[in-house]
Design a protein around this motif. Structure first.
Motif, PDB file in Angstrom:
ATOM      1  N   ASP A  37     -33.466  52.439  72.107  1.00 21.60           N
ATOM      2  CA  ASP A  37     -33.939  53.427  73.039  1.00 21.60           C
ATOM      3  C   ASP A  37     -32.706  54.247  73.275  1.00 21.60           C
ATOM      4  O   ASP A  37     -31.840  54.587  72.494  1.00 21.60           O
ATOM      5  CB  ASP A  37     -33.735  53.157  74.283  1.00 21.60           C
ATOM      6  N   ASN A  38     -33.542  55.829  72.944  1.00 16.39           N
ATOM      7  CA  ASN A  38     -33.009  56.778  72.715  1.00 16.39           C
ATOM      8  C   ASN A  38     -32.421  57.126  71.278  1.00 16.39           C
ATOM      9  O   ASN A  38     -31.097  58.312  71.570  1.00 16.39           O
ATOM     10  CB  ASN A  38     -32.471  57.109  73.744  1.00 16.39           C
ATOM     11  N   MET A  39     -32.549  56.745  70.579  1.00 13.85           N
ATOM     12  CA  MET A  39     -32.041  56.728  69.103  1.00 13.85           C
ATOM     13  C   MET A  39     -33.287  58.029  68.375  1.00 13.85           C
ATOM     14  O   MET A  39     -33.959  57.719  68.200  1.00 13.85           O
ATOM     15  CB  MET A  39     -32.331  56.164  68.090  1.00 13.85           C
ATOM     16  N   GLU A  40     -32.069  58.764  67.989  1.00 14.88           N
ATOM     17  CA  GLU A  40     -32.772  60.031  67.342  1.00 14.88           C
ATOM     18  C   GLU A  40     -33.773  59.808  65.708  1.00 14.88           C
ATOM     19  O   GLU A  40     -34.117  60.106  65.227  1.00 14.88           O
ATOM     20  CB  GLU A  40     -32.112  60.840  66.543  1.00 14.88           C
ATOM     21  N   ALA A  41     -32.673  58.492  64.868  1.00 16.40           N
ATOM     22  CA  ALA A  41     -33.382  58.194  63.292  1.00 16.40           C
ATOM     23  C   ALA A  41     -32.402  56.677  63.388  1.00 16.40           C
ATOM     24  O   ALA A  41     -31.472  56.454  64.768  1.00 16.40           O
ATOM     25  CB  ALA A  41     -32.914  59.005  62.160  1.00 16.40           C
ATOM     26  N   ILE A  42     -33.304  56.151  63.074  1.00 20.56           N
ATOM     27  CA  ILE A  42     -33.160  54.712  62.654  1.00 20.56           C
ATOM     28  C   ILE A  42     -32.718  54.571  60.754  1.00 20.56           C
ATOM     29  O   ILE A  42     -33.962  55.050  60.197  1.00 20.56           O
ATOM     30  CB  ILE A  42     -33.721  53.768  63.243  1.00 20.56           C
ATOM     31  N   ILE A  43     -32.235  53.589  60.384  1.00 25.74           N
ATOM     32  CA  ILE A  43     -31.606  53.167  59.164  1.00 25.74           C
ATOM     33  C   ILE A  43     -32.379  51.937  59.142  1.00 25.74           C
ATOM     34  O   ILE A  43     -30.861  51.163  59.294  1.00 25.74           O
ATOM     35  CB  ILE A  43     -30.931  54.030  58.264  1.00 25.74           C
ATOM     36  N   PHE A  44     -32.921  51.694  58.418  1.00 24.79           N
ATOM     37  CA  PHE A  44     -33.165  50.052  58.415  1.00 24.79           C
ATOM     38  C   PHE A  44     -32.679  49.295  56.504  1.00 24.79           C
ATOM     39  O   PHE A  44     -33.601  49.873  56.133  1.00 24.79           O
ATOM     40  CB  PHE A  44     -35.183  49.672  58.631  1.00 24.79           C
ATOM     41  N   ALA A  45     -31.565  48.823  57.062  1.00 26.52           N
ATOM     42  CA  ALA A  45     -31.504  48.236  56.030  1.00 26.52           C
ATOM     43  C   ALA A  45     -31.137  47.297  55.926  1.00 26.52           C
ATOM     44  O   ALA A  45     -29.702  46.223  55.189  1.00 26.52           O
ATOM     45  CB  ALA A  45     -29.525  48.703  55.940  1.00 26.52           C
ATOM     46  N   ALA A  46     -31.670  46.434  56.746  1.00 27.83           N
ATOM     47  CA  ALA A  46     -31.703  44.651  57.342  1.00 27.83           C
ATOM     48  C   ALA A  46     -32.662  43.702  55.963  1.00 27.83           C
ATOM     49  O   ALA A  46     -32.809  44.385  55.193  1.00 27.83           O
ATOM     50  CB  ALA A  46     -32.372  44.458  58.409  1.00 27.83           C
ATOM     51  N   GLY A  47     -32.441  42.385  55.968  1.00 30.22           N
ATOM     52  CA  GLY A  47     -33.188  41.963  54.886  1.00 30.22           C
ATOM     53  C   GLY A  47     -33.594  39.984  55.324  1.00 30.22           C
ATOM     54  O   GLY A  47     -32.018  39.944  55.818  1.00 30.22           O
ATOM     55  N   SER A  48     -33.726  40.084  54.855  1.00 28.63           N
ATOM     56  CA  SER A  48     -33.944  38.418  55.976  1.00 28.63           C
ATOM     57  C   SER A  48     -33.053  37.376  54.106  1.00 28.63           C
ATOM     58  O   SER A  48     -33.062  36.138  54.446  1.00 28.63           O
ATOM     59  CB  SER A  48     -35.202  37.761  55.393  1.00 28.63           C
ATOM     60  N   GLY A  49     -32.808  38.282  53.118  1.00 26.12           N
ATOM     61  CA  GLY A  49     -32.039  36.697  52.537  1.00 26.12           C
ATOM     62  C   GLY A  49     -32.964  36.628  51.629  1.00 26.12           C
ATOM     63  O   GLY A  49     -33.985  36.133  52.010  1.00 26.12           O
ATOM     64  N   PRO A  50     -32.022  35.937  50.100  1.00 29.96           N
ATOM     65  CA  PRO A  50     -33.166  35.349  49.163  1.00 29.96           C
ATOM     66  C   PRO A  50     -33.058  33.228  49.235  1.00 29.96           C
ATOM     67  O   PRO A  50     -33.990  32.972  49.005  1.00 29.96           O
ATOM     68  CB  PRO A  50     -31.944  35.618  47.600  1.00 29.96           C
ATOM     69  N   LYS A  51     -32.205  33.391  50.872  1.00 31.41           N
ATOM     70  CA  LYS A  51     -32.497  31.440  50.698  1.00 31.41           C
ATOM     71  C   LYS A  51     -33.366  31.662  52.202  1.00 31.41           C
ATOM     72  O   LYS A  51     -33.300  29.875  52.593  1.00 31.41           O
ATOM     73  CB  LYS A  51     -30.759  31.411  51.406  1.00 31.41           C
ATOM     74  N   THR A  52     -34.003  32.583  52.578  1.00 27.65           N
ATOM     75  CA  THR A  52     -35.237  31.679  53.421  1.00 27.65           C
ATOM     76  C   THR A  52     -36.925  31.961  52.840  1.00 27.65           C
ATOM     77  O   THR A  52     -36.946  31.805  51.746  1.00 27.65           O
ATOM     78  CB  THR A  52     -34.629  33.641  54.853  1.00 27.65           C
ATOM     79  N   GLY A  53     -37.633  31.358  53.795  1.00 28.72           N
ATOM     80  CA  GLY A  53     -38.635  31.911  53.679  1.00 28.72           C
ATOM     81  C   GLY A  53     -39.576  32.372  53.417  1.00 28.72           C
ATOM     82  O   GLY A  53     -39.530  33.988  54.032  1.00 28.72           O
ATOM     83  N   THR A  58     -41.827  37.969  56.596  1.00 31.62           N
ATOM     84  CA  THR A  58     -42.668  38.451  57.398  1.00 31.62           C
ATOM     85  C   THR A  58     -41.944  38.975  59.067  1.00 31.62           C
ATOM     86  O   THR A  58     -41.911  40.005  58.902  1.00 31.62           O
ATOM     87  CB  THR A  58     -43.446  37.620  58.108  1.00 31.62           C
ATOM     88  N   ALA A  59     -40.997  37.708  59.294  1.00 27.23           N
ATOM     89  CA  ALA A  59     -40.451  38.201  60.940  1.00 27.23           C
ATOM     90  C   ALA A  59     -39.338  39.616  60.098  1.00 27.23           C
ATOM     91  O   ALA A  59     -39.369  40.278  61.840  1.00 27.23           O
ATOM     92  CB  ALA A  59     -39.517  37.101  61.274  1.00 27.23           C
ATOM     93  N   VAL A  60     -38.103  39.067  59.792  1.00 27.48           N
ATOM     94  CA  VAL A  60     -37.423  40.319  60.038  1.00 27.48           C
ATOM     95  C   VAL A  60     -38.052  41.532  58.242  1.00 27.48           C
ATOM     96  O   VAL A  60     -37.415  42.499  58.945  1.00 27.48           O
ATOM     97  CB  VAL A  60     -36.159  39.963  58.869  1.00 27.48           C
ATOM     98  N   ASP A  61     -38.313  41.261  57.684  1.00 30.00           N
ATOM     99  CA  ASP A  61     -38.434  42.633  56.659  1.00 30.00           C
ATOM    100  C   ASP A  61     -39.331  43.468  57.168  1.00 30.00           C
ATOM    101  O   ASP A  61     -39.437  44.387  56.640  1.00 30.00           O
ATOM    102  CB  ASP A  61     -38.787  41.968  54.709  1.00 30.00           C
ATOM    103  N   LYS A  62     -40.641  42.378  57.798  1.00 28.11           N
ATOM    104  CA  LYS A  62     -41.576  43.005  57.870  1.00 28.11           C
ATOM    105  C   LYS A  62     -41.678  43.492  59.074  1.00 28.11           C
ATOM    106  O   LYS A  62     -41.831  44.859  59.690  1.00 28.11           O
ATOM    107  CB  LYS A  62     -43.389  42.094  57.396  1.00 28.11           C
ATOM    108  N   ASN A  63     -42.083  42.629  59.736  1.00 26.35           N
ATOM    109  CA  ASN A  63     -42.015  43.513  61.734  1.00 26.35           C
ATOM    110  C   ASN A  63     -40.911  43.635  61.565  1.00 26.35           C
ATOM    111  O   ASN A  63     -40.757  44.466  63.395  1.00 26.35           O
ATOM    112  CB  ASN A  63     -42.319  41.829  61.994  1.00 26.35           C
ATOM    113  N   GLY A  64     -39.480  43.374  61.369  1.00 28.37           N
ATOM    114  CA  GLY A  64     -38.292  43.758  62.113  1.00 28.37           C
ATOM    115  C   GLY A  64     -38.270  45.239  61.922  1.00 28.37           C
ATOM    116  O   GLY A  64     -37.503  46.103  62.533  1.00 28.37           O
ATOM    117  N   ALA A  65     -38.798  45.596  60.707  1.00 26.84           N
ATOM    118  CA  ALA A  65     -39.028  47.268  60.662  1.00 26.84           C
ATOM    119  C   ALA A  65     -39.988  47.987  61.411  1.00 26.84           C
ATOM    120  O   ALA A  65     -39.469  49.603  61.340  1.00 26.84           O
ATOM    121  CB  ALA A  65     -39.203  46.994  58.858  1.00 26.84           C
ATOM    122  N   ILE A  66     -41.109  47.003  62.138  1.00 23.91           N
ATOM    123  CA  ILE A  66     -42.529  48.386  62.510  1.00 23.91           C
ATOM    124  C   ILE A  66     -40.965  47.761  64.066  1.00 23.91           C
ATOM    125  O   ILE A  66     -41.250  49.413  63.813  1.00 23.91           O
ATOM    126  CB  ILE A  66     -43.208  47.144  62.519  1.00 23.91           C
TER     127      ILE A  66
END
Length: 66
Positions: A37-53, A58-66
Motif C-alpha cells: 500500500d502506498n508504494m510508488e514502485a516495486i522490484i520483484f526479486a522473489a522466487g520459489s527456489g529450485p527445490k519446490t514443485g 505458481t504461488a510465488v513466481d506467478k501469483n506473487g508477482a501479480i
C-alpha cells in the motif's frame, strides 16, 4: 526516498535494517495488499527456489508477482 524490504520471517528484519531499509512482514502466498500500500514502485526479486514443485512456482513466481 524510503526503501522497504518484504520479509516472511521476523528474524530477517535485522538484515533489512542493517542495509538501510525498513522491513515489512508479509508472505507472497497470502494477501500482500497492506505490504505494498502506498508504494510508488516495486522490484520483484522473489522466487520459489529450485527445490519446490510446480504449486510453489505458481504461488510465488506467478501469483506473487501479480
Amino acid at each position: 526516498m524510503n526503501v522497504y524490504g518484504m520479509i516472511r520471517k521476523e528474524e530477517q528484519a535485522q538484515t533489512i535494517k542493517e542495509l538501510g531499509g525498513h522491513p515489512i512482514l508479509a508472505d507472497l502466498e497470502g494477501n500482500v495488499d497492506k505490504a505494498v500500500d502506498n508504494m510508488e514502485a516495486i522490484i520483484f526479486a522473489a522466487g520459489s527456489g529450485p527445490k519446490t514443485g510446480p504449486d510453489k512456482t505458481t504461488a510465488v513466481d506467478k501469483n506473487g508477482a501479480i
